[in-house]
Scaffold this active site. Structure first.
Site, PDB file in Angstrom:
ATOM      1  N   HIS A 137      -3.310 -67.911 -21.535  1.00  0.00           N
ATOM      2  CA  HIS A 137      -2.411 -66.904 -20.982  1.00  0.00           C
ATOM      3  C   HIS A 137      -1.010 -67.515 -20.866  1.00  0.00           C
ATOM      4  O   HIS A 137      -0.833 -68.722 -20.977  1.00  0.00           O
ATOM      5  CB  HIS A 137      -2.885 -66.478 -19.587  1.00  0.00           C
ATOM      6  CG  HIS A 137      -4.074 -65.574 -19.602  1.00  0.00           C
ATOM      7  ND1 HIS A 137      -4.039 -64.299 -19.101  1.00  0.00           N
ATOM      8  CD2 HIS A 137      -5.335 -65.758 -20.063  1.00  0.00           C
ATOM      9  CE1 HIS A 137      -5.231 -63.734 -19.248  1.00  0.00           C
ATOM     10  NE2 HIS A 137      -6.032 -64.609 -19.826  1.00  0.00           N
ATOM     11  N   ASP A 161      -6.369 -56.850 -19.233  1.00  0.00           N
ATOM     12  CA  ASP A 161      -5.747 -58.139 -18.917  1.00  0.00           C
ATOM     13  C   ASP A 161      -5.686 -58.315 -17.400  1.00  0.00           C
ATOM     14  O   ASP A 161      -5.165 -57.458 -16.686  1.00  0.00           O
ATOM     15  CB  ASP A 161      -4.339 -58.162 -19.518  1.00  0.00           C
ATOM     16  CG  ASP A 161      -3.680 -59.523 -19.449  1.00  0.00           C
ATOM     17  OD1 ASP A 161      -4.402 -60.531 -19.333  1.00  0.00           O
ATOM     18  OD2 ASP A 161      -2.438 -59.576 -19.533  1.00  0.00           O
ATOM     19  N   HIS A 162      -6.231 -59.405 -16.918  1.00  0.00           N
ATOM     20  CA  HIS A 162      -6.196 -59.747 -15.495  1.00  0.00           C
ATOM     21  C   HIS A 162      -6.798 -58.671 -14.589  1.00  0.00           C
ATOM     22  O   HIS A 162      -6.187 -58.255 -13.594  1.00  0.00           O
ATOM     23  CB  HIS A 162      -4.768 -60.067 -15.035  1.00  0.00           C
ATOM     24  CG  HIS A 162      -4.305 -61.428 -15.449  1.00  0.00           C
ATOM     25  ND1 HIS A 162      -4.811 -62.590 -14.902  1.00  0.00           N
ATOM     26  CD2 HIS A 162      -3.411 -61.820 -16.382  1.00  0.00           C
ATOM     27  CE1 HIS A 162      -4.237 -63.634 -15.471  1.00  0.00           C
ATOM     28  NE2 HIS A 162      -3.388 -63.190 -16.384  1.00  0.00           N
ATOM     29  N   HIS A 198       3.123 -67.658 -16.611  1.00  0.00           N
ATOM     30  CA  HIS A 198       3.509 -66.273 -16.823  1.00  0.00           C
ATOM     31  C   HIS A 198       5.023 -66.087 -16.702  1.00  0.00           C
ATOM     32  O   HIS A 198       5.693 -66.842 -15.999  1.00  0.00           O
ATOM     33  CB  HIS A 198       2.824 -65.364 -15.794  1.00  0.00           C
ATOM     34  CG  HIS A 198       1.345 -65.234 -15.999  1.00  0.00           C
ATOM     35  ND1 HIS A 198       0.421 -65.426 -14.992  1.00  0.00           N
ATOM     36  CD2 HIS A 198       0.621 -64.941 -17.102  1.00  0.00           C
ATOM     37  CE1 HIS A 198      -0.791 -65.248 -15.475  1.00  0.00           C
ATOM     38  NE2 HIS A 198      -0.698 -64.953 -16.745  1.00  0.00           N
ATOM     39  N   SER A 205       4.025 -67.067 -24.090  1.00  0.00           N
ATOM     40  CA  SER A 205       5.255 -66.650 -24.769  1.00  0.00           C
ATOM     41  C   SER A 205       6.191 -67.837 -24.950  1.00  0.00           C
ATOM     42  O   SER A 205       6.223 -68.744 -24.110  1.00  0.00           O
ATOM     43  CB  SER A 205       5.956 -65.540 -23.980  1.00  0.00           C
ATOM     44  OG  SER A 205       5.273 -64.308 -24.118  1.00  0.00           O
ATOM     45  N   ASN A 258      -2.317 -65.036 -25.511  1.00  0.00           N
ATOM     46  CA  ASN A 258      -1.663 -63.860 -24.934  1.00  0.00           C
ATOM     47  C   ASN A 258      -0.145 -63.973 -25.035  1.00  0.00           C
ATOM     48  O   ASN A 258       0.431 -65.002 -24.648  1.00  0.00           O
ATOM     49  CB  ASN A 258      -2.035 -63.723 -23.453  1.00  0.00           C
ATOM     50  CG  ASN A 258      -3.496 -63.402 -23.240  1.00  0.00           C
ATOM     51  OD1 ASN A 258      -4.296 -63.433 -24.167  1.00  0.00           O
ATOM     52  ND2 ASN A 258      -3.852 -63.076 -22.008  1.00  0.00           N
ATOM     53  N   GLU A 295     -11.838 -66.695 -15.918  1.00  0.00           N
ATOM     54  CA  GLU A 295     -10.731 -67.647 -15.787  1.00  0.00           C
ATOM     55  C   GLU A 295     -11.066 -68.726 -14.766  1.00  0.00           C
ATOM     56  O   GLU A 295     -11.583 -68.452 -13.681  1.00  0.00           O
ATOM     57  CB  GLU A 295      -9.427 -66.941 -15.385  1.00  0.00           C
ATOM     58  CG  GLU A 295      -8.257 -67.911 -15.237  1.00  0.00           C
ATOM     59  CD  GLU A 295      -6.879 -67.254 -15.215  1.00  0.00           C
ATOM     60  OE1 GLU A 295      -5.904 -67.968 -14.979  1.00  0.00           O
ATOM     61  OE2 GLU A 295      -6.787 -66.031 -15.443  1.00  0.00           O
TER      62      GLU A 295
END
Length: 330
Positions: free
Chosen positions: A232, A93-94, A189, A235, A275, A145
């Site tokens: 991304h 990831d990233h 994020h 949540s 994600n 990305e």
């Protein structure tokens, strides 16, 4: 060099093709310890969902890259033991450099992300193409990305987001050869994805974030039809878990995430990987705080980490079944 195939892992090519056709998204859950891994695998097995184990650069530093590789291999065997051989990918990831991506590929990762979004368009293409050429030579899939997500997650920090420009996606995909593309349409994020000023409040005083830019997503789909898209910072920051954290001594003020109904809408489009990291951290922390606060005599880590693991598993099962739509897809 270790091949992911020798570890029993899958890359994401077939996963994504099936997800796009079936109009669902593959869960991509971050992990860096045993309890998180147990929760992810058991949730995937119990719901019969393919799953992506995500490892950030920070997680590799925390848990050790060698241990993580064998944990991923163990996850494959654990799924078999639980009774269902769900497809499992191990994904960086990233990734922020060719060297990091190469190191992961050489140690058994089946998928890597190279995030060159903070560079110029041409520099992003150059870096991404270099990673793609090395990865594809080893059968590993690559996520690129375009656009920048705001927020903080491990080593990824950005104060402002930049929406993906739909007119750039065709050229980027064609020139780099990437297998999937992470885009920016308003996700962010961390657990505080938006400031209160960016939100409205409902009748209960709960912050309601601005809606995702589905117009950008739709335009991107028109320009690269059938191409795998990734979200991304997706949540939802469950308010019941935040309330438990705050009840037992936490200080998560104005934490707000992406509404699950918007993520379900995205998952039914070309978005085939979503994600989720902060939600998992919140669920585990809520469980740990409650046990330690209500049972102050407890000192056995298994007594609170086990509860945290189970809480995390239940959260992930709900995500798979109700948000991502990936249950019963094995």
């Amino acid at each position: 060099m270790v091949s992911y195939k020798d570890l029993g892992l899958s890359n994401t090519k077939e996963m994504f093709a099936k997800a796009i056709e079936g109009k669902y998204a593959i869960p991509a859950f971050n992990f860096n310890n045993l309890e998180q891994l147990q929760a992810i695998v058991s949730a995937a097995v119990e719901t019969k969902s393919p799953v992506i184990l995500q490892v950030s650069s920070g997680a590799r530093k925390y848990a050790n890259s060698t241990l993580l590789r064998f944990m991923a291999q163990g996850a494959v065997e654990y799924a078999k033991e639980l009774g269902c051989e769900v497809p499992i990918a191990l994904h960086l990831d990233h990734g922020d450099s060719f060297e990091l991506c190469k190191s992961c590929i050489d140690s058994g990762f089946s998928s890597v992300m190279i995030d060159g979004s903070h560079y110029s368009f041409e520099e992003n293409i150059e870096l991404t193409k270099k990673v793609v050429e090395y990865a594809h030579a080893h059968g590993v899939t690559v996520e690129g990305e375009l656009g920048v997500l705001a927020g903080v997650e491990d080593d990824v920090v950005a104060e402002h987001h930049t929406y993906t420009q739909p007119e750039e996606v065709e050229e980027f995909v064609k020139r780099t050869g990437v297998d999937s593309l992470a885009i920016s349409i308003g996700t962010s994020h961390g657990a505080n994805k938006f400031t209160p000023a960016q939100c409205t409040r409902n009748e209960d005083g709960i912050l309601i974030p601005p809606p995702l830019r589905f117009d950008i997503l739709e335009e991107i789909e028109k320009r690269i039809p059938g191409f795998p898209i990734v979200l991304h910072g997706a949540s939802s920051v469950p308010q019941d878990q935040v309330a438990i954290i705050n009840k037992y001594g936490g200080a998560m003020k104005d934490a707000v995430g992406i509404p699950e109904e918007q993520l379900r809408k995205a998952a039914s489009s070309a978005v085939c990987k979503i994600n989720i990291d902060s939600d998992g951290r919140i669920a585990m922390t809520a469980a740990v705080r409650e046990v330690l606060a209500t049972k102050p005599e407890e000192f056995d880590p298994r007594k609170y980490l086990g509860v945290a693991r189970d809480n995390l598993k239940n959260l992930y099962k709900a995500k798979i079944q109700n948000v991502l739509g990936s249950a019963d897809r094995v």
